[in-house]
Design a protein around this motif. Structure first.
Motif, PDB file in Angstrom:
ATOM      1  N   LYS A 176       0.805  -1.223   0.000  1.00  0.00           N
ATOM      2  CA  LYS A 176       0.000   0.000   0.000  1.00  0.00           C
ATOM      3  C   LYS A 176       0.839   1.275   0.000  1.00  0.00           C
ATOM      4  N   GLU A 177       2.139   1.155   0.260  1.00  0.00           N
ATOM      5  CA  GLU A 177       3.082   2.283   0.320  1.00  0.00           C
ATOM      6  C   GLU A 177       2.859   3.121   1.581  1.00  0.00           C
TER       7      GLU A 177
ATOM      8  N   ARG B  19      -3.664   6.203   4.267  1.00  0.00           N
ATOM      9  CA  ARG B  19      -3.295   7.208   3.269  1.00  0.00           C
ATOM     10  C   ARG B  19      -4.126   7.118   1.986  1.00  0.00           C
ATOM     11  N   GLN B  20      -5.138   6.254   1.967  1.00  0.00           N
ATOM     12  CA  GLN B  20      -5.989   6.141   0.792  1.00  0.00           C
ATOM     13  C   GLN B  20      -7.247   6.966   0.969  1.00  0.00           C
TER      14      GLN B  20
ATOM     15  N   GLY C  95      -1.315  14.748  -2.487  1.00  0.00           N
ATOM     16  CA  GLY C  95      -1.708  13.350  -2.500  1.00  0.00           C
ATOM     17  C   GLY C  95      -1.838  12.738  -1.126  1.00  0.00           C
ATOM     18  N   GLU C  96      -1.182  11.586  -0.939  1.00  0.00           N
ATOM     19  CA  GLU C  96      -1.464  10.721   0.209  1.00  0.00           C
ATOM     20  C   GLU C  96      -1.033  11.280   1.555  1.00  0.00           C
TER      21      GLU C  96
ATOM     22  N   GLY D 218       5.874  15.650  -7.887  1.00  0.00           N
ATOM     23  CA  GLY D 218       5.773  14.593  -8.886  1.00  0.00           C
ATOM     24  C   GLY D 218       6.274  14.992 -10.260  1.00  0.00           C
TER      25      GLY D 218
ATOM     26  N   HIS E 165      -6.603  12.983   2.438  1.00  0.00           N
ATOM     27  CA  HIS E 165      -5.559  12.286   1.697  1.00  0.00           C
ATOM     28  C   HIS E 165      -6.168  11.397   0.627  1.00  0.00           C
ATOM     29  N   GLY E 166      -5.385  11.141  -0.390  1.00  0.00           N
ATOM     30  CA  GLY E 166      -5.793  10.318  -1.519  1.00  0.00           C
ATOM     31  C   GLY E 166      -4.852  10.596  -2.673  1.00  0.00           C
ATOM     32  N   LYS E 167      -5.023   9.890  -3.757  1.00  0.00           N
ATOM     33  CA  LYS E 167      -4.199  10.152  -4.932  1.00  0.00           C
ATOM     34  C   LYS E 167      -4.529  11.536  -5.485  1.00  0.00           C
ATOM     35  N   VAL E 168      -3.527  12.188  -6.082  1.00  0.00           N
ATOM     36  CA  VAL E 168      -3.725  13.556  -6.568  1.00  0.00           C
ATOM     37  C   VAL E 168      -4.895  13.623  -7.540  1.00  0.00           C
TER      38      VAL E 168
ATOM     39  N   GLU F 288      -7.521  11.736  -7.680  1.00  0.00           N
ATOM     40  CA  GLU F 288      -8.769  11.606  -6.923  1.00  0.00           C
ATOM     41  C   GLU F 288      -9.139  12.914  -6.238  1.00  0.00           C
TER      42      GLU F 288
END
Length: 593
Positions: free
Chosen positions: A41-42, A94-95, A392-393, A446, A568-571, A573
C-alpha cells in the motif's frame, strides 16, 4: 502453528494483559505487519520500524489514552495506530476515505494531538500538562516522542525552555537515530553523537542545564530495558527526559542500509526489501524537483554568486545535486524554516543570489521572516516552493494549497507558477539575472509533462501571460500546472464548442498581466479561473479584485480548492473531488456555454 499474539490485540488494554516475556514476540509480529501492508500500500516505512519496541513499551507502561501521548511529526506512528484499534483498517492508510498517515484527533481518542509538521510535540504536551494542573487532574502523564532532527528546530527549543521552568508532569523521549528524512545536521546532532559514542552524557549536559531529569542513552530496541526505565520515570514528577537510541528501518535489512530511500520507498518486496522497479524510460517526464536541482547546478556553474539553501530536505527538493557539485555553496540548515529564510536574506544583503528551497506547506512556518526579513527590505531571495498544490497521500498537513493566498498580499514579492518543466527552468534562469525584488516560484509534487525539457535558457518578462488558445465566448485563465488540466478539458469539449473557449496561462499571480486582462474583460463576458490553491484569497480572487477595481461586470467562475482542509488520496482523486480535474473543468466550461 500457534495463533499470533497480535491477532488478539485491538487496544493497549489487551496489550497490557500480556506478560513482559511475550512482548518481544509482539514486536516481531508488529514489525512484520507494518512491512506486509506498507510493501503493497506504500507509506512511511523506516520511521515506524524504528520505534516498534518503544511503541509497545509506551502503551504497556502508561495508561493510554488517559495518559496522553504525542508523536512528533507522526511518520513513526504506524505501530501506534495498529495497537490502538486500527489494525483491521490499517490497509486503508493514506488512501481516499481511509485512515490518515499521521496522528489525527478526529480519528482516535489515542491520537491526542494532530501532527504532520515537526517540532510541535513539546509545546503541545506542555499545554496539556498545564491544563491538567489547572483542572486538578494531577495523576495524568504527558509524553512527547520527538526525533533528533526535530528537537533541533526552534519551536522545540522554545518548548524545552518553557518546560524547564515549570513543574509540569512531562516526559520527553528523544528518539535518536541520527536521521530525519535525510541525515541530521548541526551542532545538536554532533553533541548527541558524542553522548552516544561515549555512552555517557557530555560533561555539560544540555538537557540537565534546562532543569530536566535526564536519563539515557538507552537502547531503544531493548524492550526489558525500555519497560524498566519507563516504569521508573512514571513514578517521578516534573520535567523528565529519556534519551533512547534506535535504528531507522530496524528489522528490514534494506531499510537499515539505505535509510533515506526507505523513509517512504513506495512498493517493495516484503521478504527481500527490494523496491519494485518503476518505468525509467527516457521518454518519461522528469520530477519537478529534479528539474529544479539539475537546473540550479547548471546555473551555479556559470554564476559563482548562486547559493542553495534547504531546511532538512536536500533529497526531497533535489538540492542534493548542488550539495554534491558545489558543497561550499549549498546548505542544509536542518528543520529550521525561519532560519533558512533569514539566512538567505543575510546572504542577499552581501550580493549573493540565494535559491531558498522550501516545501510550500513548510513555508507557512516562516511567514514573518518572508515579510519582515525579505520583502520589507526588498531583498532578492529566490523562493522555490516545492510540493505546491495538492500533494496526495500525505493529506491535509502537507497540501501546499495556501501559498498563493498568503503570499499574494505581501508587497515587493513576485509570484510565478510554471505550467511545465521548461517554464520552471526559464524562470530560474531569469531570476538569477538580477531581479530587484524577491520572487516565489511554486511548482507541484511529482512528474511533469515534458520528457525533453532541457532546452536553451530563455529570459521571461515579468508579469506577462501566455495565450494558449484563442476563443470568442469564454476566457479560461489558468495558473501553473493547471494549464495542462485546462488544455485537456478544452480538448474534451465537443468540436462545435471548442472555438468558443480561449485559454490563457497567466504565469504570474503577482504582478498580473494587466494589459492582457483589460483586453480579456473587454472581449469576454464570461471568465473561468483555475488554480490548485485555496479559492479564498488566491489567484481567482486576484482576478475578481482586478475586475472590481476597473469596473468590469463580467461573469467570473472560480475553480480551485474549496474553503476546507482536503483529506488524503491520490492527486487525481483529490483533483476530481475539488473540481479541478480535466473532466470537472470541462464540465464547468460546458455549463457556461
Amino acid at each position: 502453528m500457534p495463533e499470533k499474539l497480535l491477532a488478539h490485540i485491538d487496544t493497549p488494554e489487551d496489550l497490557r494483559k500480556l506478560s513482559p516475556e511475550q512482548l518481544p514476540e509482539v514486536a516481531a509480529e508488529l514489525r512484520d505487519f507494518i512491512i506486509d501492508i506498507v510493501s503493497v500500500k506504500e507509506g512511511h516505512l523506516g520511521a515506524s520500524l524504528g520505534v516498534v519496541e518503544l511503541t509497545i513499551a509506551l502503551h504497556y507502561v502508561f495508561n493510554t489514552p488517559l495518559d496522553q501521548l504525542v508523536w512528533d511529526v507522526g511518520h513513526q506512528a504506524y505501530g501506534h495506530k495498529i495497537l490502538t484499534g486500527r489494525k483491521n483498517i490499517f490497509h486503508t492508510n493514506r488512501q481516499l476515505g481511509g485512515i490518515s498517515g499521521f496522528p489525527k484527533r478526529g480519528e482516535s481518542i489515542y491520537d491526542t494531538f494532530g501532527t504532520g509538521h515537526s517540532s510541535t510535540s513539546i509545546s503541545a504536551v506542555l499545554g496539556m500538562a498545564m491544563a491538567s494542573a489547572i483542572k486538578g487532574d494531577t495523576g495524568k502523564q504527558h509524553i512527547a516522542v520527538i526525533g533528533d532532527a526535530s528537537i533541533a528546530s526552534g519551536m522545540a527549543f522554545e518548548g524545552l525552555n518553557h518546560t524547564g521552568v515549570t513543574d509540569a508532569n512531562i516526559l520527553i523521549i528523544l528518539n535518536d537515530n541520527a536521521i530525519g528524512i535525510d541525515p541530521s545536521v548541526g551542532a545538536v546532532k554532533e553533541y548527541l553523537t558524542r553522548v552516544k559514542t561515549q555512552r555517557k552524557p557530555a560533561q555539560h549536559n544540555i538537557v540537565k542545564a534546562l532543569n530536566f531529569d535526564y536519563s539515557g542513552p538507552v537502547d531503544g530496541h531493548d524492550l526489558p530495558a525500555l519497560i524498566s526505565e519507563l516504569s521508573r520515570l512514571k513514578e517521578l514528577g516534573g520535567p523528565r527526559f529519556l534519551h533512547i537510541v534506535t535504528t531507522k528501518g530496524k528489522g528490514l535489512r534494506k531499510a537499515e542500509e539505505n535509510q533515506v530511500l526507505y523513509h517512504a520507498p513506495g512498493k517493495f518486496d516484503r521478504i527481500t526489501g527490494e523496491i519494485v522497479k518503476k518505468d525509467t524510460a527516457y521518454d518519461l517526464p522528469p520530477k519537478y524537483q529534479d528539474v529544479f536541482g539539475h537546473t540550479l547546478v547548471e546555473l551555479a556553474g556559470n554564476n559563482e554568486k548562486i547559493v542553495g539553501i534547504t531546511p532538512a530536505m536536500p533529497t526531497g527538493s533535489s538540492l542534493r545535486f548542488m550539495m554534491d557539485a558545489f558543497p561550499e555553496r549549498a546548505f542544509d540548515v536542518g528543520i529550521a524554516e525561519q532560519h533558512a529564510v533569514t539566512l538567505a536574506a543575510g546572504m542577499a544583503t552581501q550580493g549573493l543570489i540565494p535559491f531558498c528551497n522550501i516545501y510550500s506547506t513548510f513555508l507557512q512556518r516562516a511567514y514573518d521572516q518572508v515579510i519582515h526579513d525579505v520583502a520589507l527590505q526588498g531583498l532578492p531571495v529566490i523562493f522555490c516552493l516545492d510540493r505546491a498544490g495538492l500533494v496526495g497521500e500525505d493529506g491535509a498537513t502537507h497540501h501546499g494549497v495556501f501559498d498563493l493566498a498568503f503570499l499574494r498580499c505581501i508587497p515587493n514579492l513576485v509570484i510565478y507558477a510554471p505550467a511545465d518543466e521548461t517554464d520552471l527552468r526559464n524562470i530560474m534562469y531569469t531570476a538569477q539575472l538580477g531581479l530587484r525584488s524577491p520572487i516565489a516560484i511554486r511548482y507541484p509534487r511529482g512528474r511533469g509533462i515534458t520528457p525533453r525539457w532541457k532546452t536553451p535558457f530563455r529570459k521571461l518578462e515579468t508579469g506577462k501571460a501566455k495565450t494558449l488558445k484563442d476563443g470568442n465566448r469564454i476566457a479560461v485563465l489558468s495558473i501553473g500546472n493547471m494549464a495542462h488540466n485546462t488544455t485537456l478539458a478544452i480538448e474534451g469539449l465537443p468540436d462545435d464548442n471548442k472555438p468558443a473557449v480561449a485559454h490563457y496561462d497567466m504565469q504570474f499571480v503577482k504582478p498580473l498581466d494587466e494589459a492582457l486582462l483589460h483586453r480579456i474583460f473587454t472581449k469576454f463576458g464570461i471568465l473561468v479561473t483555475v488554480e490548485d490553491g485555496c479559492i479564498s484569497g488566491g489567484f481567482g480572487s486576484a482576478i475578481l479584485e482586478f475586475a472590481a477595481t476597473h469596473g468590469y461586470s463580467s461573469n467570473i467562475r472560480r475553480l480551485g480548492i474549496p474553503d476546507a482542509f482536503i483529506s488524503h488520496g491520490k492527486v487525481g482523486e483529490l483533483q476530481e473531488m475539488t473540481g479541478i480535474s480535466p473532466e470537472k473543468i470541462r464540465q464547468a466550461i460546458s455549463s457556461l456555454l
